[in-house]
Design an enzyme around this catalytic site. Structure first.
Site, PDB file in Angstrom:
ATOM      1  CD1 TRP A  33      -2.050   2.197   1.793  1.00 35.26           C
ATOM      2  CD2 TRP A  33      -3.209   0.888   0.402  1.00 35.26           C
ATOM      3  NE1 TRP A  33      -3.204   2.847   1.489  1.00 35.26           N
ATOM      4  CE2 TRP A  33      -3.943   2.060   0.620  1.00 35.26           C
ATOM      5  CE3 TRP A  33      -3.727  -0.098  -0.446  1.00 35.26           C
ATOM      6  CZ2 TRP A  33      -5.180   2.293   0.037  1.00 35.26           C
ATOM      7  CZ3 TRP A  33      -4.958   0.134  -1.027  1.00 35.26           C
ATOM      8  CH2 TRP A  33      -5.669   1.314  -0.779  1.00 35.26           C
ATOM      9  CB  SER A  67       0.880  -0.297   7.269  1.00 38.68           C
ATOM     10  OG  SER A  67       1.572   0.441   6.285  1.00 38.68           O
ATOM     11  CG  PHE A  68      -3.458  -4.059  10.668  1.00 44.93           C
ATOM     12  CD1 PHE A  68      -3.537  -3.115  11.680  1.00 44.93           C
ATOM     13  CD2 PHE A  68      -3.897  -5.347  10.939  1.00 44.93           C
ATOM     14  CE1 PHE A  68      -4.041  -3.430  12.926  1.00 44.93           C
ATOM     15  CE2 PHE A  68      -4.407  -5.676  12.182  1.00 44.93           C
ATOM     16  CZ  PHE A  68      -4.477  -4.714  13.175  1.00 44.93           C
ATOM     17  CD  GLU A  69      -2.450  -6.544   6.035  1.00 49.86           C
ATOM     18  OE1 GLU A  69      -3.673  -6.595   6.196  1.00 49.86           O
ATOM     19  OE2 GLU A  69      -1.870  -5.512   5.609  1.00 49.86           O
ATOM     20  CB  VAL A  92      -0.478   4.773   7.740  1.00 48.80           C
ATOM     21  CG1 VAL A  92      -1.976   4.965   7.922  1.00 48.80           C
ATOM     22  CG2 VAL A  92      -0.107   3.306   7.873  1.00 48.80           C
ATOM     23  CB  THR A  97     -12.258   7.064   8.106  1.00 48.82           C
ATOM     24  OG1 THR A  97     -11.115   6.304   7.673  1.00 48.82           O
ATOM     25  CG2 THR A  97     -13.168   7.356   6.913  1.00 48.82           C
ATOM     26  CG  HIS A  99      -8.206   2.684   7.974  1.00 47.35           C
ATOM     27  ND1 HIS A  99      -8.518   1.370   8.269  1.00 47.35           N
ATOM     28  CD2 HIS A  99      -7.135   2.643   7.146  1.00 47.35           C
ATOM     29  CE1 HIS A  99      -7.678   0.573   7.644  1.00 47.35           C
ATOM     30  NE2 HIS A  99      -6.826   1.322   6.952  1.00 47.35           N
ATOM     31  NE  ARG A 138       8.386  13.243   8.113  1.00 45.45           N
ATOM     32  CZ  ARG A 138       8.010  14.471   7.801  1.00 45.45           C
ATOM     33  NH1 ARG A 138       7.604  14.765   6.580  1.00 45.45           N
ATOM     34  NH2 ARG A 138       8.051  15.436   8.713  1.00 45.45           N
TER      35      ARG A 138
END
Length: 166
Positions: A33, A67-69, A92, A97, A99, A138
Site C-alpha cells: 500500500w 501496513s497492518f500486516e 499510512v 476516517t 482508520h 521522508r
C-alpha cells in the site's frame, strides 16, 4: 498545513561510527500500500545495508498487502528465518476516517510487543504522515529516506546483540 518540526535528514549518518554490516542477515518486509513511498524506503534500506558491508544474498525482501500486516509478517520471519533483524516498512497517510489511527496504533503496539517478547530486533519503519508530500519528503525527498535510517538502526541493534554474545 503542518510545518515540519525538524529538518533533520533521515539519510545522514557518520559511516565512521557505524559497525560494518558484513555477515548480517536482514529481512525487510514492505507494505504494498502506497508503494510509491514504501518501495523507495525499501531501496534506501537495501542500499544502506550494502554500502556498509552486507552481501545482497543476506538481504531478503518480502511483501505484504498493507501496513497492518507488517506485524504478523515480522513475527513469522523472526520465528522461522535465520536472520539477525527484521525491518518493517510501511506508509499510512491520514484520511477522513479514523482508520489511520487504528492502523498506526495497531502496528506500533504490535512491533513494540514483538521487540519485548522475542530475541530478533524488529525495526519500526512505518511512516505516519498527514499527506502525501510529507511521506515523499521522508522517502527520498527533502528530509531524506527513512529506509536508510531503519537500516542503520538494524545494523546498530544487531551489533548490540552480537556484543552481548561475546
Amino acid at each position: 498545513k503542518p510545518l515540519f518540526r525538524s529538518y533533520h535528514n533521515l539519510s545522514e549518518y557518520d559511516p565512521n561510527t557505524l559497525p560494518s554490516s558484513k555477515g548480517m542477515k536482514v529481512s525487510i518486509v514492505v507494505s504494498e500500500w502506497n508503494s510509491n513511498i514504501t518501495f523507495s524506503l525499501r531501496d534506501g534500506a537495501i542500499k544502506a545495508m550494502l554500502d556498509n558491508g552486507a552481501r545482497k544474498e543476506d538481504i531478503r525482501i518480502y511483501y505484504v498487502p498493507g501496513s497492518f500486516e507488517l506485524t504478523y509478517a515480522a513475527a513469522q520471519l523472526a520465528k522461522h528465518e535465520d536472520i539477525d533483524a527484521v525491518i518493517v516498512l510501511g506508509s499510512v497517510i491520514k484520511g477522513e476516517t479514523p482508520h489511520f489511527d487504528f492502523v498506526c496504533q495497531g502496528v506500533t503496539e504490535g512491533i513494540t510487543r514483538l521487540n519485548t517478547e522475542q530475541d530478533t530486533p524488529i525495526i519500526f519503519g512505518l511512516l505516519t504522515t498527514f499527506d502525501m508530500p510529507q511521506a515523499e519528503a521522508r522517502s527520498g525527498g527533502i528530509l531524506g529516506n527513512k529506509g536508510i535510517e531503519c537500516a542503520i538502526a538494524a545494523i546498530k541493534m544487531i551489533d548490540f546483540i552480537w556484543s552481548l554474545k561475546k
